[in-house]
Motif scaffolding. Structure first.
Motif, PDB file in Angstrom:
ATOM      1  N   SER A   1       0.807  -1.216   0.000  1.00  0.00           N
ATOM      2  CA  SER A   1       0.000   0.000   0.000  1.00  0.00           C
ATOM      3  C   SER A   1       0.846   1.275   0.000  1.00  0.00           C
ATOM      4  N   ILE A   2       2.113   1.184   0.443  1.00  0.00           N
ATOM      5  CA  ILE A   2       2.906   2.406   0.429  1.00  0.00           C
ATOM      6  C   ILE A   2       3.418   2.758  -0.959  1.00  0.00           C
ATOM      7  N   HIS A   3       3.303   1.850  -1.891  1.00  0.00           N
ATOM      8  CA  HIS A   3       3.848   2.112  -3.229  1.00  0.00           C
ATOM      9  C   HIS A   3       2.784   2.432  -4.263  1.00  0.00           C
ATOM     10  N   VAL A   4       1.628   1.793  -4.150  1.00  0.00           N
ATOM     11  CA  VAL A   4       0.652   1.939  -5.229  1.00  0.00           C
ATOM     12  C   VAL A   4      -0.238   3.158  -5.000  1.00  0.00           C
ATOM     13  N   ASP A   5      -0.970   3.549  -6.036  1.00  0.00           N
ATOM     14  CA  ASP A   5      -1.869   4.697  -5.935  1.00  0.00           C
ATOM     15  C   ASP A   5      -3.286   4.269  -5.594  1.00  0.00           C
ATOM     16  N   LYS A   6      -3.666   3.079  -6.077  1.00  0.00           N
ATOM     17  CA  LYS A   6      -5.043   2.643  -5.859  1.00  0.00           C
ATOM     18  C   LYS A   6      -5.057   1.223  -5.327  1.00  0.00           C
ATOM     19  N   ILE A   7      -6.139   0.908  -4.653  1.00  0.00           N
ATOM     20  CA  ILE A   7      -6.278  -0.430  -4.098  1.00  0.00           C
ATOM     21  C   ILE A   7      -7.652  -0.966  -4.456  1.00  0.00           C
ATOM     22  N   ALA A   8      -7.704  -2.262  -4.774  1.00  0.00           N
ATOM     23  CA  ALA A   8      -8.985  -2.935  -4.927  1.00  0.00           C
ATOM     24  C   ALA A   8      -9.007  -4.080  -3.931  1.00  0.00           C
ATOM     25  N   CYS A   9     -10.050  -4.122  -3.098  1.00  0.00           N
ATOM     26  CA  CYS A   9     -10.131  -5.167  -2.079  1.00  0.00           C
ATOM     27  C   CYS A   9     -11.076  -6.247  -2.574  1.00  0.00           C
ATOM     28  N   LEU A  10     -10.570  -7.445  -2.693  1.00  0.00           N
ATOM     29  CA  LEU A  10     -11.353  -8.500  -3.321  1.00  0.00           C
ATOM     30  C   LEU A  10     -11.437  -9.722  -2.413  1.00  0.00           C
ATOM     31  N   ASN A  11     -12.665 -10.113  -2.124  1.00  0.00           N
ATOM     32  CA  ASN A  11     -12.881 -11.423  -1.509  1.00  0.00           C
ATOM     33  C   ASN A  11     -14.193 -11.948  -2.059  1.00  0.00           C
ATOM     34  N   GLN A  12     -14.105 -12.541  -3.208  1.00  0.00           N
ATOM     35  CA  GLN A  12     -15.245 -12.965  -4.026  1.00  0.00           C
ATOM     36  C   GLN A  12     -16.059 -11.779  -4.531  1.00  0.00           C
ATOM     37  N   ARG A  13     -16.371 -10.842  -3.630  1.00  0.00           N
ATOM     38  CA  ARG A  13     -16.959  -9.595  -4.090  1.00  0.00           C
ATOM     39  C   ARG A  13     -15.884  -8.515  -4.047  1.00  0.00           C
ATOM     40  N   LEU A  14     -16.122  -7.457  -4.783  1.00  0.00           N
ATOM     41  CA  LEU A  14     -15.197  -6.334  -4.739  1.00  0.00           C
ATOM     42  C   LEU A  14     -15.701  -5.368  -3.666  1.00  0.00           C
ATOM     43  N   PHE A  15     -14.931  -5.257  -2.573  1.00  0.00           N
ATOM     44  CA  PHE A  15     -15.411  -4.459  -1.456  1.00  0.00           C
ATOM     45  C   PHE A  15     -15.081  -2.977  -1.602  1.00  0.00           C
ATOM     46  N   TYR A  16     -14.005  -2.700  -2.274  1.00  0.00           N
ATOM     47  CA  TYR A  16     -13.617  -1.306  -2.405  1.00  0.00           C
ATOM     48  C   TYR A  16     -12.691  -1.206  -3.585  1.00  0.00           C
ATOM     49  N   HIS A  17     -12.830  -0.147  -4.341  1.00  0.00           N
ATOM     50  CA  HIS A  17     -11.677   0.185  -5.155  1.00  0.00           C
ATOM     51  C   HIS A  17     -11.568   1.675  -5.348  1.00  0.00           C
ATOM     52  N   GLY A  18     -10.376   2.165  -5.135  1.00  0.00           N
ATOM     53  CA  GLY A  18     -10.155   3.588  -5.195  1.00  0.00           C
ATOM     54  C   GLY A  18      -8.807   3.936  -4.584  1.00  0.00           C
TER      55      GLY A  18
END
Lengths: 264, 248
Positions: B199-216
């Motif tokens: 997380s310290i390197h990338v600009d965006k994160i997508a949280c995935l556990n069968q469903r996509l919980f967050y991306h941004g």
């Protein structure tokens, strides 16, 4: 040793050995590195159906075996890709189906079926000139195809999934490779027979693989080793009056054992 | 208007009646640098394979640069999670990287392709091993060769599945330096189960556990992460990497 070359059948046998070593060295390299030994065994046994069909129709069994083994190669590949049957199950089914069809065709052929055994266990001493020409043409087709598709074959053998990702038509290339196996099976049938074909497709490449890590050298070395060992087996079978196909396989296996021991 | 690198609409995939991905809507923009994170078995690798066209979803639509995934393969580079190859397969480092370039049937490699291979090997500091047989490398070195294979044709979308998995610790910094050099030229998607490290390197994160919980953006990801992992998380977007597993 020189006197055996005076016989025409021995000259033909040694020419057959050379033609065989080209097919088994080049295609055998892929069989070993892509790990399709069992598939190749299936294709070679299925080819017996074509031999039987040849007897039944009264044509040269070797010629009849060409379309038959190509179809069984494509069949194994297609089942593998389209149907939810595990690959070794599909191979097992086609393997025995081909053999069974061959036996039924031979049953249906009226009269006595001469030299059927030579197709099962090989008979390098009775290879007619016409079969040598067929083997030569098949060898040339194999060399040409490998020359044209060497990049694809190598990528497919190394990492099939990645070869798809870079945009190769991997399924077609795999089918083409199985067709090359089918053609080399036909080249080898007369020499060692359908049952022992797999020895020539695996052992020369398996020996050579221990000594080089460059695929072109591997192919060249497999051709040379295959030619030398097949000739040695041929000579021993002449001297001791043994079945040529089986003697060649014994020599190959013995050489593999020695090379494995020497490497360590 | 520029084309998005990836656009996924209502993607669902089941395998043996078990839901792997459920109703995924994901947009990856042209120059995004995104990490897909989530627990093991959360469908991260499956998602990459759908983008690559190696798997076809049961429902939904995927476009890669506006095309069908299979037709956009010339724009993608891929680092698989693991490659199972024969222990003594007859191929050297140079030819392995060269296999990341493909122009089509009957089309050979040019001098430029060979230069690109050398440059990619320089990027991962493996140039001096170019003639070495691949089986005579360490696990970390092999991983670097596969990274070179993924970037050699300068893709527009670089997909990397657990790139840090077998990289030696001293290589990690130069790996992220390499990515920050590449991110101006392409969209980069990393799959990882290690939230903090990435997380310290990338600009965006997508949280995935069968469903996509967050991306941004990373800064707002805390809530989505807690939902994915079912536990409170200190998400530090600047500073020392934190590991999710240590919270237990």
């Amino acid at each position: 040793m020189i006197e055996i070359f005076q016989y025409e059948f021995m000259q033909r046998a040694f020419i057959a050995a050379v033609l065989v070593s080209v097919a088994c060295g080049i295609v055998g390299t892929y069989v070993v590195i892509k790990r399709i030994v069992f598939i190749s065994g299936g294709i070679s046994h299925a080819a017996f159906g074509g031999i039987g069909l040849g007897y039944f129709l009264g044509i040269n069994p070797i010629l009849a075996a060409i379309p038959f083994s190509l179809i069984s190669a494509l069949g194994i590949g297609a089942i593998n890709q389209r149907v939810k049957v595990s690959e070794d199950t599909a191979i097992g089914i086609l393997w025995s189906l081909g053999m069974a069809l061959g036996i039924i065709f031979v049953n249906l052929t009226p009269g006595y079926v001469p030299d059927l055994f030579s197709y099962l266990f090989g008979s390098i001493l009775t290879v007619p000139i016409s079969d040598l020409y067929i083997m030569l043409v098949l060898d040339l087709i194999i060399i040409g195809t490998v020359f044209l598709f060497q990049r694809e074959f190598l990528a497919l053998s190394f990492d099939e999934e990645f070869s798809k990702v870079v945009g190769m038509p991997s399924e077609l290339i795999y089918m083409l490779l199985l067709c090359l196996v089918a053609l080399s099976v036909v080249v080898l049938i007369k020499v060692v027979g359908v049952i022992l074909v797999i020895a020539l497709l695996t052992i020369p490449a398996a020996i050579s693989k221990q000594y080089t890590s460059n695929i072109r050298k591997l192919m060249a070395l497999s051709v040379i080793i295959g030619g030398l060992l097949t000739s040695a087996g041929l000579w021993l079978s002449y001297v001791f009056n043994l079945a040529s196909g089986a003697t060649i396989v014994l020599v190959l296996t013995f050489a593999f054992g020695i090379s494995y021991y020497l490497r360590d | 208007m520029t084309l998005n690198a990836v656009e996924m609409k209502n993607i669902s995939l089941k395998f043996n009646e078990q839901s792997i991905l459920h109703d995924i809507n994901l947009k990856i923009e042209e120059k995004d640098f995104m990490a897909i994170i989530g627990p093991n078995g959360g469908g991260k690798s499956t998602l990459l394979k759908i983008i690559l066209g190696l798997l076809t979803p049961d429902t939904g639509e995927v476009k890669v640069f506006g095309r069908e995934p299979k037709k956009a393969r010339d724009l993608m580079g891929y680092l698989p999670q693991s490659v199972s190859f024969d222990h003594d397969f007859p191929i050297n480092v140079f030819d392995t990287v060269l296999s990341g370039i493909y122009h089509g049937l009957f089309k050979g490699y040019s001098e430029n392709d060979r230069k690109a291979v050398i440059n990619a090997l320089k990027d991962v500091e493996m140039e001096k091993f170019k003639d070495r047989q691949i089986s005579r490398l360490s696990g970390g070195q092999i991983q670097r060769v596969f990274i070179a294979r993924a970037i050699v044709r300068e893709p527009k979308l670089l997909l990397m599945d657990e790139p840090m998995a077998s990289i030696d610790p001293e290589m990690q910094n130069s790996f992220y330096q390499l990515l920050s050099k590449l991110k101006d030229k392409m969209a980069i998607v990393l799959v990882s189960h290690d939230v903090g490290a990435v997380s310290i390197h990338v600009d965006k994160i997508a949280c995935l556990n069968q469903r996509l919980f967050y991306h941004g953006p990373v800064e707002d990801a805390k809530e989505g992460l807690e939902e994915v992992y079912n536990c409170p998380i200190d998400l530090i977007s600047h500073g020392i990497p934190h590991r999710v597993l240590k919270e237990h």
